[in-house]
Design an enzyme around this catalytic site. Structure first.
Site: not given
Length: 270
Positions: A38, A161
């Site tokens: 991320s 993500d």
């Protein structure tokens, strides 16, 4: 001894990692391997692309561009994007352009420091590690927060993500041969959880249990020969992840994590 930096996810809280990187740089600690997920993939790839001046570049970037670029737009613009797409509030184009400008290389394997990042494959419902191939696509896939940014298509798969599958991928660094690991995290694991009292807290607490559980399991199963340092943020009160566009905390997060991590490193590194 191969030294790895492991950078976890956490949106705007990723500013803490910039302060930690400054503390590591001043302590003379350099990575042989960088693993990110991320926002940690974004910070990590810039460290890998330009290790000599990464801290300066990241500090400037965070204090000026990164959050504004990734999550720009008024409420009207965001609702318009959601109405048009049905899935997300922000387009991914601005972040793609920023990354393309900053990294300076096209392929992961061209980076000066070995780098890997992770994303969550929608079709396979599993983690996908990117160790080679198009760099910007891989980092964007790792950063594609569900609901905020669209899933990123790479080949025949779509990705969300990386924090959904690996919030702090310390186990991956050890699998790749790291014997000394510095964990750069955003402060959530430092704060105890409590039972939710409001409707919007239910999902957040459930997600925190899931994201912390894997990290705790990986930490508990590490071989005794691996030296691990979890750097502190210096946070004494939690910051809500719902404030994902709150830029007022960025400078304070960088400075606070730098001070806390510097103190920690001074006590453990000889």
């Amino acid at each position: 001894m191969e030294t790895a930096f492991v950078l976890g996810g956490g949106g705007v809280l990723g500013a803490h990692e910039v302060g930690m990187l400054r503390a590591l740089d001043e302590a003379g600690i350099r990575p042989d391997l960088i693993v990110g997920t991320s926002v940690g993939a974004l910070n990590g790839v810039l460290m890998s692309a330009s290790p000599s001046d990464a801290v300066k570049r990241l500090t400037t970037l965070w204090r000026s561009d990164v959050a504004r670029t990734a999550f720009a737009g008024s409420w009207v613009q965001r609702l318009s994007t959601l109405a048009r797409t049905g899935t997300h509030l922000h387009p991914i184009g601005p972040l793609r352009r920023l990354l393309t400008e900053l990294v300076g290389v096209e392929l992961i394997e061209e980076l000066p420091v070995r780098f890997q990042c992770v994303a969550a494959s929608i079709e396979q419902a599993s983690a996908r590690w990117f160790a080679e191939g198009p760099l910007v696509d891989a980092v964007l896939a790792s950063c594609a927060v569900p609901g905020l940014l669209p899933p990123v298509r790479i080949g025949d798969e779509h990705f969300f993500d990386g924090g959904l599958v690996h919030s702090i991928p310390v186990g991956r660094a050890v699998q790749l041969g790291a014997r000394r690991v510095f964990v750069l995290q955003v402060g959530r694991i430092e704060q105890p959880l409590s039972a939710p009292r409001r409707p919007w807290e239910v999902g957040m607490v459930a997600f925190e249990i899931a994201r912390r559980h894997r990290f705790a399991e990986e930490m508990a199963s590490l071989p005794g020969s691996v030296e691990v340092h979890v750097l502190p943020t210096g946070l004494d009160t939690p910051i809500s992840p719902l404030r994902y566009r709150d830029l007022s905390q960025i400078s304070g997060s960088i400075d606070r994590a730098y001070a806390a991590s510097s103190r920690y490193l001074a006590g453990v590194i000889r």
